[in-house]
Design a protein around this motif. Structure first.
Motif, PDB file in Angstrom:
ATOM      1  N   ARG A  20       8.302  45.660 -20.616  1.00 59.36           N
ATOM      2  CA  ARG A  20       7.195  46.224 -20.592  1.00 59.36           C
ATOM      3  C   ARG A  20       6.220  45.748 -21.813  1.00 59.36           C
ATOM      4  O   ARG A  20       6.811  45.773 -22.815  1.00 59.36           O
ATOM      5  N   GLY A  21       5.249  45.174 -21.656  1.00 57.20           N
ATOM      6  CA  GLY A  21       4.722  44.644 -22.753  1.00 57.20           C
ATOM      7  C   GLY A  21       3.287  44.070 -22.685  1.00 57.20           C
ATOM      8  O   GLY A  21       2.574  44.586 -21.906  1.00 57.20           O
ATOM      9  N   TRP A  22       2.827  43.101 -23.469  1.00 57.22           N
ATOM     10  CA  TRP A  22       1.409  42.558 -23.304  1.00 57.22           C
ATOM     11  C   TRP A  22       1.322  41.049 -23.470  1.00 57.22           C
ATOM     12  O   TRP A  22       2.503  40.183 -23.768  1.00 57.22           O
ATOM     13  N   ARG A  38       4.743  39.688 -25.434  1.00 56.93           N
ATOM     14  CA  ARG A  38       5.510  40.105 -26.199  1.00 56.93           C
ATOM     15  C   ARG A  38       5.653  41.769 -26.033  1.00 56.93           C
ATOM     16  O   ARG A  38       4.915  42.275 -25.288  1.00 56.93           O
ATOM     17  N   ASP A  39       6.646  42.291 -26.637  1.00 57.27           N
ATOM     18  CA  ASP A  39       7.131  43.708 -26.135  1.00 57.27           C
ATOM     19  C   ASP A  39       7.227  44.578 -27.513  1.00 57.27           C
ATOM     20  O   ASP A  39       7.633  45.607 -27.625  1.00 57.27           O
ATOM     21  N   GLY A  40       7.116  44.037 -28.676  1.00 58.27           N
ATOM     22  CA  GLY A  40       7.112  44.539 -29.907  1.00 58.27           C
ATOM     23  C   GLY A  40       8.557  43.985 -30.844  1.00 58.27           C
ATOM     24  O   GLY A  40       8.455  44.137 -31.959  1.00 58.27           O
ATOM     25  N   SER A  69      -1.988  44.705 -21.042  1.00 62.74           N
ATOM     26  CA  SER A  69      -0.694  45.235 -20.739  1.00 62.74           C
ATOM     27  C   SER A  69      -0.214  45.086 -19.483  1.00 62.74           C
ATOM     28  O   SER A  69      -0.763  45.139 -18.580  1.00 62.74           O
TER      29      SER A  69
ATOM     30  N   ALA B 197       2.382  51.039 -32.931  1.00 67.86           N
ATOM     31  CA  ALA B 197       3.369  51.216 -31.605  1.00 67.86           C
ATOM     32  C   ALA B 197       2.991  50.117 -30.649  1.00 67.86           C
ATOM     33  O   ALA B 197       3.754  49.626 -29.816  1.00 67.86           O
ATOM     34  N   ALA B 198       1.432  49.949 -30.441  1.00 70.45           N
ATOM     35  CA  ALA B 198       0.985  48.801 -29.696  1.00 70.45           C
ATOM     36  C   ALA B 198       1.364  47.627 -30.053  1.00 70.45           C
ATOM     37  O   ALA B 198       1.652  46.574 -29.407  1.00 70.45           O
ATOM     38  N   ALA B 199       1.741  47.326 -31.507  1.00 72.72           N
ATOM     39  CA  ALA B 199       2.148  46.214 -31.873  1.00 72.72           C
ATOM     40  C   ALA B 199       3.601  45.935 -31.831  1.00 72.72           C
ATOM     41  O   ALA B 199       4.166  45.012 -31.823  1.00 72.72           O
ATOM     42  N   LEU B 200       4.475  46.958 -32.110  1.00 72.15           N
ATOM     43  CA  LEU B 200       5.927  47.050 -32.218  1.00 72.15           C
ATOM     44  C   LEU B 200       6.691  47.800 -31.285  1.00 72.15           C
ATOM     45  O   LEU B 200       8.024  47.786 -31.448  1.00 72.15           O
ATOM     46  N   GLY B 201       6.048  48.433 -30.227  1.00 70.63           N
ATOM     47  CA  GLY B 201       6.918  49.309 -29.363  1.00 70.63           C
ATOM     48  C   GLY B 201       7.420  50.481 -29.567  1.00 70.63           C
ATOM     49  O   GLY B 201       6.620  51.575 -29.257  1.00 70.63           O
ATOM     50  N   PHE B 233       4.562  53.013 -23.622  1.00 72.99           N
ATOM     51  CA  PHE B 233       5.074  53.157 -22.563  1.00 72.99           C
ATOM     52  C   PHE B 233       6.044  54.272 -22.289  1.00 72.99           C
ATOM     53  O   PHE B 233       7.192  54.340 -21.954  1.00 72.99           O
ATOM     54  N   GLY B 395      -5.080  46.625 -24.055  1.00 71.61           N
ATOM     55  CA  GLY B 395      -3.773  46.598 -23.853  1.00 71.61           C
ATOM     56  C   GLY B 395      -3.271  47.979 -23.827  1.00 71.61           C
ATOM     57  O   GLY B 395      -2.189  48.234 -24.224  1.00 71.61           O
ATOM     58  N   SER B 396      -4.211  48.992 -23.552  1.00 72.85           N
ATOM     59  CA  SER B 396      -3.736  50.291 -23.208  1.00 72.85           C
ATOM     60  C   SER B 396      -2.541  50.653 -22.535  1.00 72.85           C
ATOM     61  O   SER B 396      -2.699  49.973 -21.623  1.00 72.85           O
ATOM     62  N   VAL B 397      -1.741  51.324 -23.156  1.00 76.74           N
ATOM     63  CA  VAL B 397      -0.649  51.708 -22.147  1.00 76.74           C
ATOM     64  C   VAL B 397      -0.409  53.445 -22.292  1.00 76.74           C
ATOM     65  O   VAL B 397      -0.799  54.029 -23.322  1.00 76.74           O
TER      66      VAL B 397
END
Lengths: 434, 434
Positions: A20-22, A38-40, A69, B197-201, B233, B395-397
């Motif tokens: 799950r990522g971007w 990338r997923d963080g 995403s 969170a969008a950068a690092l999960g 996610f 990249g909205s989730v």
């Protein structure tokens, strides 16, 4: 089995996983696509073969836009050519949100100016280097907390809103506190944790601190984080040893757990491997000799400037501790050296390679009479300091502590030149957005 | 061998040790003295026999005053009658600073009013109960951090100084930020960590937050600490599970490591032993039924009051999660329930025994269009929220998180009635000193 993450890809070799990522980047080569996701936790390359996926999946993959995403399914395969050593052989792909081509992600791989990137900080932090810096910061903070927690220190948060101005009000943020008059944002929790140290023995505080300073240097933020240990029954020697052990622990922990991030940052880790006790110790007098040898005219008694610290720290291959500065150049609460009362029992730790001060600390005055004298000499409001004087009235003991600045420490370990990239949302004199 | 501390006395049985600390209490019985010493880790009784020590040591011990600082030497001996199970057979004593009899320690064993004790907070924290509370707070915070760090969350500190007022400015502390206009002290890091969170999960922030609320209840401070996880996610179910796991972990850790403190606080630990998953889950609709059965007239659509929460939490023997509140009673950023759009995908966790809300969280709106609509409906400044809207453009989730209040959690676990004792230096509408 825990959930798949890119950082843990090695554990999933040969397995079917869900990523799950971007989309970070997309490269095409005939009937093969190489999207980087990338997923963080990291960046991983996938391989999509037109022959092996449905036409819908191929279509989705070829039209992926940067930062869209996705949920990608595939098999983890070891491949030495792939960045990180593993790649994802993709067999299914769902697009969660597609960034439209007519309004693309604003940070393209081309060079951007820092002002632009700072205005896009909420997005910029998704880049490989910026996210590596934030993971490094996380590790430094976790290392600090684990060090103190496992050594019997009790965390005692100091207040952010404070009534008195300890060291002049010119660099303080001021606000109205209901009907109680002005309040200030803290510059240090030290005075407060001197009280908690008398209650709990060994303590630390760890929170944001503030300076309304009109400094535009690469070492200044208006809001930054500081950890401050304070110990009852401690002397300057204890503090120097503690600082050395702390910094050694932080660097070792980062080397142990954040190698991929240091690689992304292109940090020369051999210099970090060298950070082991004992650190160099240099008296102020000897530091001054070193400066004079290089042509400095700094008279005895003046504090070292940032440039002086940079010069000194460039002379050493690991951190250096400068101790016993002239008392008149330092804060009112510092204990004088009994052998030479014109000196304060204080110390600064300078990071190597010109990074300058990362730690500043001292033994504190434990005599009631001397502290009162110093408050008066400094024209400080005695009323506001009654509670602080109480600590010397009731069970005073030799005690001391220091502050370590998180952002400067991260900048040094990461090897970057400006501390603004070491905190998620930097606050500077000219920036409070986003 | 590490240094002697009272908390670790059992490890030193039969050994000669040095205790550095303060006199907590002194009892005399003929030719025996029973001073109680504290060293920050606990309280230990010593025995001084006139026959076994020099006349100087006997004289020093008999004239010890409360909170005088001392260095005591003696042998650790197991004794079931002694508090803690061990006592120190004293053979030497040095007084570091003697509190004079004509200016005694202001907090005597007699009863004092809370106002007086709060004005002496810097000293009051030395008492057995107050220092136990601070050690408990330390353990709760360490447990929280270890939970997130060991589950792959990255700490991303949110800024304290913020430019926009998210939920109205009436409860915000305001200050001048150089030439950039007004800035406010944060009430929550949530919006910012949606970006990280969008950068690092998976991320969390953990810092002080501020409410300039004129509330004088036992659940309110103007400055308090909050931990806020945020997950990309993730759905409401994930958040409820995470909150349950977090609170279970905190309570288990305190039970494992802070039994002496819970004993000092006279906490009924059987109630804490019961805090294990699954927690009760109750929809807002069902919560309302429960309230109506007890005679409440609360109309559907209104938020629960503090008293309602207290009532609900009294019905359960462990924490209860209330979920899916009416959207109109909640914040603008909450994702609507797809099955009943008049509900928000949110949840509050209420501690048992009437302690009320300790967690509040939600899934966040991930649609750009819906978020923009909500901003407009709430008359929020679109300009200030451009960066926040960007998180839905690029990249909205599905994502969400929650906030857990440290002081309320500590108050519940400690079983005390007012949260002002759960923080070293509480800030309330009428108190900013010391």
């Amino acid at each position: 089995m825990s959930e798949f993450t890119i950082a843990q890809a090695a554990r999933f070799q040969g397995q079917q996983v869900t990523l799950r990522g971007w989309l970070y980047n997309l490269r095409e080569s005939g009937k093969l696509l190489f999207p980087q996701f990338r997923d963080g936790t990291g960046i991983m390359q996938a391989v999509v073969s037109k022959a092996d996926v449905s036409s819908e999946v191929w279509e989705r993959a070829t039209t992926l836009t940067q930062e869209s995403s996705v949920i990608a399914h595939g098999t983890v395969r070891a491949d030495k050519r792939a960045p990180g050593g593993y790649e994802l052989v993709l067999n299914d792909l769902t697009v969660v949100q597609r960034v439209p081509t007519d309004q693309p992600y604003p940070i393209s791989p081309k060079e951007h100016g820092v002002d632009f990137l700072m205005s896009q900080r909420h997005l910029w932090m998704r880049s490989a280097k910026q996210s590596a810096l934030l993971r490094l910061r996380h590790e430094v903070i976790a290392a600090i907390r684990d060090f103190f927690d496992s050594n019997g220190f009790i965390l005692t948060d100091a207040p952010i809103l404070t009534p008195a101005a300890c060291e002049g009000t010119t660099t303080l943020f001021e606000l109205d506190y209901f009907d109680l008059g002005p309040a200030y944002l803290t510059q240090s929790g030290q005075l407060y944790i001197e009280a908690t140290a008398a209650a709990l023995g060994k303590v630390y505080c760890f929170g944001p601190t503030f300076r309304a300073e009109k400094s535009k240097t690469r070492r200044h933020l208006t809001e930054f984080w500081m950890v401050e240990p304070e110990l009852s029954f401690a002397t300057l020697d204890d503090l120097m040893k503690l600082g050395e052990d702390l910094v050694t622990h932080i660097v070792a922990r980062v080397l142990e757990r954040r190698r991929p991030e240091l690689e992304t940052l292109e940090r020369d880790t051999s210099k970090l491997e060298n950070v082991r006790p004992p650190f160099h110790r240099l008296s102020y007098d000897d530091a001054l000799k070193l400066l004079h040898q290089k042509g400095s005219q700094l008279p005895w008694g003046e504090d070292l400037s940032g440039a002086d610290e940079t010069f000194i720290s460039q002379q050493f291959d690991k951190p250096v501790i400068v101790h016993r500065y002239p008392a008149k150049a330092k804060a009112f609460y510092m204990e004088p050296d009994p052998e030479r009362p014109e000196l304060a029992l204080c110390m600064d730790m300078l990071a190597p390679d010109g990074y300058g001060e990362i730690i500043g600390g001292s033994q504190r005055i434990d005599s009631y009479d001397l502290l009162l004298k110093r408050l008066r000499e400094n024209n400080l409001p005695e009323d506001a300091f009654q509670w602080y004087l109480d600590l010397r009235r009731y069970g005073s003991v030799p005690h001391g502590g220091f502050g370590l600045g998180v952002e400067r420490t991260v900048a040094w370990i990461a090897g970057i030149s400006h501390i603004r990239e070491t905190i998620p949302f930097p606050r500077m004199i000219y920036r409070i957005y986003p």
